[in-house]
Design a protein around this motif. Structure first.
Motif, short mmCIF file in Angstrom:
data_model
loop_
_atom_site.label_atom_id
_atom_site.label_comp_id
_atom_site.label_asym_id
_atom_site.label_seq_id
_atom_site.Cartn_x
_atom_site.Cartn_y
_atom_site.Cartn_z
N ALA A 116 -36.76 154.24 55.81
CA ALA A 116 -36.11 154.85 57.21
C ALA A 116 -34.68 154.42 57.38
O ALA A 116 -33.99 154.90 58.28
N LEU A 117 -34.05 153.38 56.58
CA LEU A 117 -32.78 152.89 56.84
C LEU A 117 -31.80 153.65 55.70
O LEU A 117 -30.68 154.00 56.19
N ALA A 118 -32.21 153.88 54.51
CA ALA A 118 -31.12 154.07 53.47
C ALA A 118 -31.94 154.56 52.27
O ALA A 118 -33.27 154.17 51.98
N ASP A 119 -31.30 154.89 51.17
CA ASP A 119 -31.63 155.05 49.74
C ASP A 119 -31.73 154.06 48.96
O ASP A 119 -30.43 153.43 49.29
N GLY A 120 -32.27 153.64 48.29
CA GLY A 120 -32.29 152.40 47.25
C GLY A 120 -31.50 153.11 45.94
O GLY A 120 -31.48 154.47 45.74
N VAL A 121 -31.37 152.25 45.09
CA VAL A 121 -30.85 152.64 43.89
C VAL A 121 -31.51 153.43 42.99
O VAL A 121 -31.00 154.31 42.10
N ASP A 150 -27.71 142.53 52.99
CA ASP A 150 -28.00 142.16 51.72
C ASP A 150 -27.88 143.79 51.16
O ASP A 150 -28.56 144.50 51.35
N VAL A 151 -26.84 143.82 50.32
CA VAL A 151 -26.35 145.20 49.54
C VAL A 151 -27.51 145.39 48.21
O VAL A 151 -27.18 146.32 47.71
N SER A 152 -27.57 144.17 47.78
CA SER A 152 -28.74 144.57 46.59
C SER A 152 -29.91 145.66 46.73
O SER A 152 -30.26 145.36 47.77
N ARG A 154 -33.05 135.24 57.82
CA ARG A 154 -31.49 135.25 58.43
C ARG A 154 -30.91 136.27 57.39
O ARG A 154 -29.46 136.32 57.21
N SER A 155 -31.33 136.93 56.41
CA SER A 155 -30.76 137.68 55.42
C SER A 155 -31.51 138.90 55.28
O SER A 155 -32.72 138.62 55.25
N VAL A 156 -31.03 140.12 55.36
CA VAL A 156 -31.81 141.55 55.21
C VAL A 156 -31.44 142.31 54.54
O VAL A 156 -30.08 142.96 54.47
N GLY A 157 -32.04 142.71 53.35
CA GLY A 157 -31.75 143.70 52.50
C GLY A 157 -32.52 144.85 53.11
O GLY A 157 -33.63 144.95 53.27
N LEU A 158 -31.56 145.92 53.16
CA LEU A 158 -31.92 147.44 53.91
C LEU A 158 -33.30 147.99 53.00
O LEU A 158 -33.95 148.65 53.89
N LEU A 211 -35.51 139.05 53.98
CA LEU A 211 -36.38 139.99 53.84
C LEU A 211 -35.70 141.15 52.56
O LEU A 211 -34.58 141.47 52.68
N GLU A 212 -36.53 141.40 51.63
CA GLU A 212 -36.27 142.27 50.69
C GLU A 212 -36.40 143.52 50.93
O GLU A 212 -37.86 143.85 50.41
#
Length: 306
Positions: free
Chosen positions: A135-140, A167-169, A124-128, A102-103
């Motif tokens: 609702a979870l965080a700010d992106g770059v 996933d922190v990307s 099985r992998s989640v980019g926030l 999930l991107e």
């Protein structure tokens, strides 16, 4: 064998009428290319257009999951869903593992039940985040540059319980450090080295060292403007990022996440999945066979979630 942690072919199959997974000439990742180049595991991202209204996002994510099963898994007996390391190890010699990722969590909004559903469907992998805030965080690319929200912290805790990759990307730097503090299984699916190419999507040396210390993997990507700030880009420029990661202690924490089918521009010689063969040959001229195998496959495979 190749473990590529990130491609966006599901998005293209969803949004470009008539595209087929066998369409050799219009997609970067196709069935025949995976077979010919030696794919062992491919990460298939669920990515949503930032223009989608909130009411349509979860349905769009489910549509891409349906495409994954109907156009990639079901028609190809030798492509198998992998949701655990045990399933990865059970793959036969000629089989390819397909992993759902999930991107960005825009699809779940503020509803953890939706993430639970995606987990049950195989993610099985989640980019926030993607590039902006949710609702979870700010992106770059969010000017505010805030970290995880209370809901974001709750979701990271849930990912730890499910033994899933966080996933922190795409995360803002502050959110990155919040994740490093909390995540048991952090990775960067498709990011390069900021020291060599100062783009907001790349990772600083300090971030790379933090991921290494947490046992994570950094998937170097083939996005030209994440590789080199200006001028023509070649596979040799990507090799410099490999070298830099190794210098930082990343020999066992380095993989690849091409971002194929998520980019309009490509690097000559790394235009599509078929070029992975030549890429492996270039790596083998500079590194031992064991090191090359680690970079291409084992570093991600050995840390597969669950």
């Amino acid at each position: 064998m190749i473990f590529d942690a990130h491609c966006d072919v599901l998005y293209r199959l969803q949004n470009e009428d008539g595209r087929q997974f066998e369409d050799e000439h219009s997609l970067h990742v196709t069935y025949s290319q995976l077979k010919k180049a030696g794919s062992r595991v491919q990460g298939f991202a669920i990515f949503l257009s930032p223009l989608l209204p909130p009411s349509e996002r979860f349905r769009a994510a489910l549509e891409q999951v349906n495409i994954f099963y109907e156009k990639i898994i079901k028609p190809h007996a030798d492509i198998k869903l992998v949701t655990s390391k045990k399933e990865l190890l059970r793959l036969n010699k000629n089989e390819i593992g397909a992993m759902l990722t999930l991107e960005g969590c825009e699809a779940i909004e503020e509803d953890p039940l939706k993430l639970n559903i995606l987990y049950q469907l195989g993610v099985r992998s989640v980019g926030l985040t993607w590039n902006r805030a949710n609702a979870l965080a700010d992106g770059v690319m969010e000017p505010r540059g805030a970290g995880l929200t209370a809901f974001g912290k709750k979701i990271v805790k849930k990912l730890n319980e499910w033994r899933m990759w966080t996933d922190v990307s795409h995360l803002s730097e502050r959110a990155f450090w919040d994740v490093i503090e909390r995540a048991d299984y952090p990775i960067a699916s498709h990011s390069n080295c900021y020291r060599l190419c100062p783009h907001a999507r790349n990772l600083t040396d300090e971030q790379i060292k933090a991921l290494i210390s947490k046992g994570g993997v950094i998937g170097l990507t083939f996005v030209p403007f994440f590789v080199k700030k200006a001028g023509s880009v070649s596979p040799s420029d990507v090799l410099k990022h490999v070298e830099h990661l190794c210098e930082l202690g990343g020999e066992y924490h380095l993989g690849f996440g091409s971002d194929f089918d998520g980019i309009d521009e490509t690097i000559p010689g790394l235009n599509s999945y078929r070029n992975y063969e030549q890429w492996g040959e270039l790596l083998s001229k500079h590194y031992s066979a064991k090191q090359t195998a680690r970079f291409l496959f084992y570093n991600f495979a050995n840390r597969f979630p669950n």
